[in-house]
Write an enzyme that holds these catalytic residues in place. Structure first.
Site, PDB file in Angstrom:
ATOM      1  N   GLU A  98       0.648  -1.265  -0.004  1.00  0.00           N
ATOM      2  CA  GLU A  98      -0.169   0.139   0.043  1.00  0.00           C
ATOM      3  C   GLU A  98       0.933   1.349  -0.243  1.00  0.00           C
ATOM      4  O   GLU A  98       0.784   2.122   0.915  1.00  0.00           O
ATOM      5  CB  GLU A  98      -0.886   0.018   1.296  1.00  0.00           C
ATOM      6  CG  GLU A  98      -1.949  -1.022   1.026  1.00  0.00           C
ATOM      7  CD  GLU A  98      -2.820  -1.304   2.211  1.00  0.00           C
ATOM      8  OE1 GLU A  98      -4.155  -1.388   1.980  1.00  0.00           O
ATOM      9  OE2 GLU A  98      -2.584  -1.145   3.397  1.00  0.00           O
ATOM     10  N   GLU A 132      -4.891  -9.546   0.013  1.00  0.00           N
ATOM     11  CA  GLU A 132      -5.465  -9.476   1.173  1.00  0.00           C
ATOM     12  C   GLU A 132      -6.891  -9.701   0.806  1.00  0.00           C
ATOM     13  O   GLU A 132      -7.389  -9.124  -0.285  1.00  0.00           O
ATOM     14  CB  GLU A 132      -5.477  -8.262   1.908  1.00  0.00           C
ATOM     15  CG  GLU A 132      -3.977  -7.902   2.465  1.00  0.00           C
ATOM     16  CD  GLU A 132      -3.998  -6.420   3.030  1.00  0.00           C
ATOM     17  OE1 GLU A 132      -4.968  -5.820   3.358  1.00  0.00           O
ATOM     18  OE2 GLU A 132      -2.862  -6.001   3.192  1.00  0.00           O
TER      19      GLU A 132
END
Length: 1016
Positions: A461, A528
C-alpha cells in the site's frame, strides 16, 4: 557514507539511513565445530546482550540526556528496561494504534521527509558487559535484529554507527572500540525518523530495541555470505546444487571448503572440495534424483560446509538446510515443481498481546502449528521481514511465504479511503530510491536461502511509481528463482510491470471472476481478502469455489492471522484485551486492529472452523453406499492418513469404522461402504467422514483430523405424531389465560401481550416474556456498512410493539393462545406468535412474520425471552461445535455439543452478535442439576438459536466486554433466519444477496418448548 560524527539531522535526511552499518548478508549459522553445527546448538561465536538494560526516556530530542554515552556519565540511578521489548509496553510513553493515517496526523503539520522535533520520543539505553573470554583478541561485531525506527550506537564513548529500517538486522564492527573487561554500550533510539514515513503499516506504533541484540565474533576465515541455490531440471526430478561463498576478508594463504550434502536420514548424497579464489568460491554439483520440497512435504537436506585453513585445520563449520524446488511462471500460471500452486494463505503480523512485536520462539511455534492444523499453507509477512526463526520454521514445517519488505506509505496517498497521491512517496522521486532499495536488499540478502520463500514483495500500500518498479527489477535481476509481488499497481497501471502476478485487495468474487474471464495476461491472487474483523469470514466459500473453476485463480491471503490487542487493566485491576484509543492514544483507529482468525491471547476464534474446512486439500463426499475422496494435494497421497467414518442417529454415534485409503495427488476415488439398516428405528441419520493422521507429525498428534465431510443420509419419521394424553385445565380470566395440567402451569397475559410464565414442577422458567426480535448486536461488518443507520428501524421495532389481538382456541387435547403484533415502523408489518399447550406441558411455538414493502433488510426474525441466570448450561443438537451463520456454516458439523452459557459468546474485541448456531434441532438450557427447558425443532425445518448471558441491546451498547452488565439472565433467541455476517471487507461490503432477509418476504418458523425434569 563517510560520517564519523553523529548528527540529529540524519533523522530527516533521506540520503542518510546507514552510517558504518555492515552490508547485509545471509542469515546462516556458523560454528567452531561440525558437531555443534550438526546438533543445531546455540551459536558458540555469539554472546547475547538480551536482558535488563539501563534506560532513560525523553519525550523529544531536546529533553534527552545528550551526553549519556560518555564514559564519565554515571547512569547508575537510571531505571531498567528489558531487551528485546517495546518502550511503550514497559512504562514509558504510550502505545498508539493507527491504520492508514500517519500517527502525527492533526498534531504536527508535516510532509516527508520532515519529522516533528516536539513529538519524537527518545529512548537512551546503556548496557555494561564483560567481553567474553572466547572473544578476546578477536574481531567483535554487534547485531541488532530489530530497532524501531532509527538509532545511534556508541561503545566506550566512541561513536559506532547509525541505522534505519526497523525490521532487518543492523550490524556494526566494534573491534576498534572494544576492551577486555567491562564495556559501556550506549544506544539512542528515536521513534520518528525518515524511515517512519516508510513504515505506515496497520499496526501499533511502538519504538525501542524489540528484537535480539548479540555480539558475535568470526574465525580467521569466515564465510560472511552464503548463497545456496538448489535447482531442478525440467522434469523436476534431478537436482543441481549451486553454492556461492564469500569470505569476510580475502586471505593470502589457501583456504578450502569441504562440502557434503546429506539427506534427511543423514546419508551423504554428494561431497566436494574447492579452494577459494580472491575470497570467493562458486561450486556447482549434480545431486542426482532428489526429494522435492513443498509445503505438503517439506523435505530438507543438510549442506555441511567445513572451512579449512592452509594447515588443514577446521576453522569454521556451517550446516545450511536446503530444499530442492522450482517456482516459476509457466503458461501464465505460478507453478511449484511443475504444478499449479494454490495459496491457501493468511497475512500475519508478528504479535503478542503482552509484548507487542517482540515475540518469542514459543509464539512462533504455536503459530506455525496452528497454521498447519488449520490447512493454511501460505503466509504473507505483513508488512515487513520477520525474525529469521520464522523462515526456518516455515522451511521445516512447510509453509509458503511471500516475504514482504518493510515499506508502507499508506497515509501519503490514501485518505479515508480516497486515492489522492498528490504527495505520495516514494512515487517517482529519485531521492527516495536508495533508502527504499536498501530495505529490499537487506531483506533479500538475509533471507535468500530459505526454500519456503517463493515470492519477494515490494511492500504494501505505497501506491506505485518508478522507485518501486526499480525495486521489483532489482529482485528479478538478483534472484531470478523467485517471482515478484506488488499490489499497488492496481491504482496506477502505468507501473503494471512491477508485479509478476495480478494482486488485489478485497476484490469481491464477482470482480475476480470478471478479471479471470477477460483473458488476462497474469494469474490472480488476493494478497488480502476476507477481512476477518470481529464476527466475519462469511462467504469465504465464494472465493474458494473459484479455485477449480479458473486455473488462473491461484488463491489468496486472509486478513489477518491474529488480533493486535494488548493486555491492559481496568480500574478494578482486572486484565482485558485493549484496542486503539484505550491507551488515550489520539489519533487512533480504535478496534480496527482486531481482524484475526486467532484472538490476541493465542486462542483460536470460531472463524477458523470455516477456514480449516474450505482450505482442506482433501474433499470428502459421503453418501449412503460410498464415500468419494478428492485429493487436491499437488504432491502427496493419502498414505499417511486413515479414513474414519461414523453413522449418527439424532446426533448420537451408532457406528464407527476405519479403513486405509490410497488416493494419489490430484486424483479421486470412491470408497464403497456398508451401513446398517436405518429403516427400523425412527430418527435423523447423519454420516460423517474424516481423514486423520496415522502417526504424529511435528505439528499434530496421531489421530488429528485433517479433513471431514458429512451428509444426512436418511430421516426416518415416526408413523404419526400421537398427541400427549391427559387433562388440560384452561382458565380465561379478565387479564390472564392460564393453562394447567399435571405438574405444570402456563400463563399468558393479555395485558403484557405474551406468554409470561411456564412453571414445571413449581419451577418458573420464564424470567422475561418472549417478544419478537428483529435486531442483532451490530457486528464490525454491520457497522462498516452503516447498518445501524440504514436498518435502525428494526432496532426500534424490537424495543416496542403493540399487541393488536389475543386469541384463545381449544381442542380436547390442546389450548392455543396467539398474539398478533403491530409496529410503528410500518402499518402493514405483522408478527403472529401462537403458543399451543399440550397435556404433557410441552408448548408448540409458531411464529409468522408478514412483511411489508419499503423497509430495509432485516438483521434477524426471531423470538427472544429470558430465563434466570442459574440456567447456565447448554447442550445442542445442531451445527457446531463453534458458532456458525448461514454464510459461514460449511465448516460446521451436525452433532451434539455442550457448553456453559457464559462461554457461548465469542470474545471479539468489541461485543457484538456472536454464538449463533444454525441447523438447530434441539437445545437444552439447564441449571447445575440438569433441570430446565428443551427447545426442539423438526430436522426438516431447523431453526437458528443463540443462547447468551446478554441481550442484543446490552451487547449493542458495550464497546468493551467490561462494559457489559453483571449476568442476571440467560437470554434465549430462536430465529427463523438471521442474515449472514459477510466479510468481503469491513468498510462497506454488504452481505451477499442470498444471505440477506428481504423485509417484504413472509417467513414462519416453529419450535417446541418442553421440560427437562431429570439429568440424563
Amino acid at each position: 557514507m563517510g560520517h564519523t560524527k553523529p548528527n540529529l539531522d540524519w533523522l530527516q535526511d533521506v540520503s542518510v539511513f546507514r552510517v558504518n552499518r555492515l552490508d547485509a548478508h545471509s542469515d546462516h549459522r556458523y560454528y567452531s565445530s561440525l558437531a555443534s553445527a550438526t546438533a543445531g546448538l546455540p551459536m558458540d561465536m555469539r554472546h547475547s546482550l538480551n536482558g535488563s538494560w539501563q534506560f532513560s526516556y525523553a519525550v523529544n530530542p531536546a529533553s534527552r540526556i545528550a551526553a549519556f554515552y560518555e564514559m564519565d556519565y554515571n547512569c547508575a540511578a537510571w531505571e531498567h528496561i528489558q531487551v528485546p521489548g517495546h518502550i511503550q509496553l514497559q512504562g514509558w510513553g504510550q502505545a498508539q494504534y493507527v491504520n492508514t493515517m500517519y500517527p502525527w496526523d492533526g498534531l504536527a503539520d508535516l510532509r516527508p521527509p520532515h519529522i516533528s522535533q516536539e513529538h519524537n520520543p527518545v529512548g537512551s539505553y546503556v548496557k555494561h558487559f564483560d567481553l567474553p573470554a572466547h572473544m578476546q583478541g578477536k574481531p567483535v561485531y554487534i547485531s541488532f535484529q530489530g530497532v524501531e525506527s532509527a538509532f545511534y550506537v556508541w561503545l566506550n564513548g566512541e561513536f559506532v554507527g547509525y541505522s534505519e529500517d526497523s525490521f532487518t538486522p543492523s550490524e556494526f564492527d566494534l573491534t576498534p572500540y572494544i576492551r577486555d573487561g567491562v564495556n559501556k554500550l550506549a544506544v539512542e533510539v528515536y521513534q520518528r525518523s525518515t524511515g517512519s514515513w516508510l513504515e505506515d503499516q496497520d499496526f501499533w506504533r511502538f519504538s525501542g530495541i524489540f528484537r535480539d541484540v548479540y555480539l558475535f565474533t568470526v574465525p580467521k576465515h569466515h564465510v560472511w555470505d552464503l548463497h545456496v541455490k538448489a535447482e531442478l531440471d525440467d522434469r523436476y526430478e534431478n537436482g543441481t546444487l549451486k553454492v556461492d561463498l564469500a569470505l569476510w576478508a580475502n586471505p593470502s594463504a589457501p583456504v578450502h571448503a569441504l562440502l557434503e550434502l546429506k539427506d534427511a536420514a543423514g546419508r551423504t548424497c554428494l561431497t566436494g572440495k574447492s579452494e577459494f579464489q580472491n575470497g570467493r568460491l562458486e561450486v556447482m554439483a549434480e545431486a542426482g534424483r532428489v526429494q522435492l520440497w513443498s509445503a505438503e512435504s517439506p523435505y530438507l537436506y543438510s549442506l555441511c560446509i567445513s572451512i579449512v585453513d592452509e594447515h588443514g585445520e577446521l576453522v569454521e563449520a556451517i550446516v545450511q538446510k536446503v530444499g530442492f524446488r522450482r517456482f516459476e511462471m509457466k503458461d501464465k500460471l505460478m507453478c511449484l515443481n511443475g504444478k499449479r500452486i494454490l495459496f491457501k494463505g493468511v497475512n500475519r503480523h508478528e504479535f503478542n498481546c503482552r509484548s507487542g512485536r517482540a515475540i518469542t520462539k514459543q509464539d512462533m511455534l504455536w503459530d506455525i502449528q496452528t497454521l498447519k492444523r488449520s490447512n493454511i499453507n501460505a503466509v504473507r509477512t505483513s508488512h515487513y521481514p520477520n525474525q529469521t526463526l520464522w523462515y526456518e520454521l516455515c522451511d521445516k514445517y512447510g509453509v509458503y511465504v511471500i516475504d514482504e519488505m518493510n515499506l508502507e506509505t499508506h497515509g501519503s496517498w490514501q485518505k479515508m479511503g480516497a486515492v489522492e497521491p498528490s504527495w505520495n512517496i516514494p512515487g517517482n522521486d529519485p531521492q527516495w530510491q536508495d533508502i527504499v532499495l536498501d530495505r529490499a536488499r537487506s531483506m533479500l540478502e538475509r533471507d535468500k536461502n530459505h526454500p519456503s520463500i517463493l515470492i519477494w514483495s515490494c511492500g504494501n500500500e505505497s501506491y506505485a511509481g518508478q522507485v518501486i518498479l526499480n525495486v521489483s527489477n532489482y529482485f528479478r535481476e538478483t534472484d531470478p528463482s523467485r517471482l515478484v509481488h506488488y499490489e499497488g499497481v492496481f491504482h496506477n497501471r502505468k507501473y503494471d510491470a512491477t508485479s509478476d502476478m495480478e494482486s488485489r485487495m478485497y476484490a469481491k468474487p464477482a470482480d475476480i471472476e470478471a478479471y479471470l474471464q477477460s483473458q488476462p495476461a497474469k494469474p490472480y491472487i488476493s494478497c488480502e481478502y476476507m477481512h476477518a474483523m470481529g464476527n466475519s469470514v462469511g462467504g469465504l466459500h465464494k472465493y474458494t469455489e473459484l479455485e477449480n473453476k479458473y486455473p488462473m485463480y491461484q488463491g489468496g491471503f486472509i486478513w489477518d492471522y491474529i488480533d493486535q490487542a494488548l493486555v491492559k487493566k481496568d480500574r478494578f485491576g482486572r486484565e482485558y484485551l485493549a484496542y486503539g484509543g484505550d491507551f488515550q492514544d489520539r489519533p487512533s483507529d480504535y478496534s480496527f486492529c482486531g481482524n484475526g482468525l486467532v484472538y490476541a491471547d493465542r486462542q483460536v476464534t470460531p472463524k477458523m472452523q470455516e477456514v480449516k474446512f474450505l482450505y482442506q486439500n482433501y474433499k470428502l463426499e459421503p453418501a449412503r453406499t460410498h464415500i468419494n475422496i478428492v485429493n487436491e494435494s499437488l504432491f502427496t497421497g493419502s498414505g499417511h492418513l486413515v479414513l474414519e467414518y461414523s453413522l449418527y442417529r439424532d446426533g448420537k454415534q451408532i457406528g464407527l469404522w476405519q479403513t486405509n485409503v490410497d488416493v494419489e495427488a490430484q486424483n479421486r476415488i470412491s470408497v464403497p461402504i456398508e451401513l446398517p439398516p436405518m429403516e427400523e428405528v425412527p430418527g435423523e441419520y447423519c454420516l460423517q467422514a474424516s481423514l486423520k493422521l496415522k502417526e504424529a507429525l511435528p505439528w499434530a498428534e496421531a489421530g488429528f483430523e485433517i479433513a471431514f465431510g458429512q451428509k444426512i443420509v436418511a430421516i426416518q419419521a415416526l408413523a404419526g405424531r400421537t398427541l400427549p394424553s391427559g387433562a388440560l385445565k384452561v382458565v380465561e380470566g379478565d387479564v390472564n389465560i392460564g393453562v394447567m395440567g399435571k405438574d405444570f402451569s402456563i400463563l399468558f397475559s393479555k395485558q403484557v401481550g405474551s406468554l409470561v410464565s411456564i412453571q414445571y414442577s413449581g419451577r418458573e422458567m420464564i424470567a422475561v416474556p418472549p417478544a419478537p426480535l428483529f435486531w442483532r448486536a451490530t457486528t464490525d461488518n454491520d457497522k462498516g456498512t452503516s447498518f445501524g443507520f440504514t436498518a435502525g428501524a428494526w432496532y426500534a421495532a424490537s424495543l416496542a410493539r403493540k399487541c393488536a389481538k389475543v386469541e384463545l382456541q381449544q381442542t380436547p387435547e390442546t389450548a392455543t393462545v396467539s398474539f398478533e403484533y403491530t409496529f410503528s415502523i410500518h402499518s402493514e408489518l405483522r408478527v403472529r406468535t401462537a403458543y399451543t399447550v399440550y397435556a404433557d406441558g410441552s408448548v408448540r411455538v409458531h411464529t409468522t412474520y408478514k412483511g411489508a414493502e419499503g423497509l430495509p433488510n432485516l438483521p434477524i426474525v426471531a423470538l427472544s425471552f429470558k430465563m434466570a441466570s442459574e440456567y447456565n448450561q447448554s447442550e445442542w443438537y445442531a451445527m457446531g461445535p463453534e458458532e456458525n451463520y448461514i454464510d459461514r456454516a460449511y465448516g460446521a458439523r451436525l452433532g451434539i455439543f455442550s457448553s456453559p452459557v457464559e462461554q457461548l459468546p465469542s470474545r471479539y474485541l468489541v461485543p457484538q452478535e456472536s454464538g449463533n448456531r444454525t441447523g438447530v434441532r434441539s437445545v437444552k438450557i439447564t441449571d447445575a442439576n440438569g433441570l430446565g427447558l428443551m427447545i426442539k425443532a423438526d430436522p426438516l425445518a431447523p431453526v437458528e438459536c443463540n443462547v447468551s448471558p446478554y441481550s442484543a441491546f446490552e451487547l449493542e451498547q458495550a464497546n468493551h466486554h467490561w462494559e457489559l452488565p453483571e449476568v442476571r439472565y440467560t437470554v434465549i433467541t430462536v430465529a427463523g433466519r438471521q442474515m449472514g455476517v459477510g466479510g468481503d471487507d469491513s468498510w462497506g461490503a454488504p452481505v451477499h444477496d442470498e444471505y440477506l432477509i428481504p423485509s417484504h418476504q413472509d417467513l414462519e418458523f416453529e419450535f417446541y418448548i418442553s421440560e427437562i425434569a431429570v439429568k440424563e
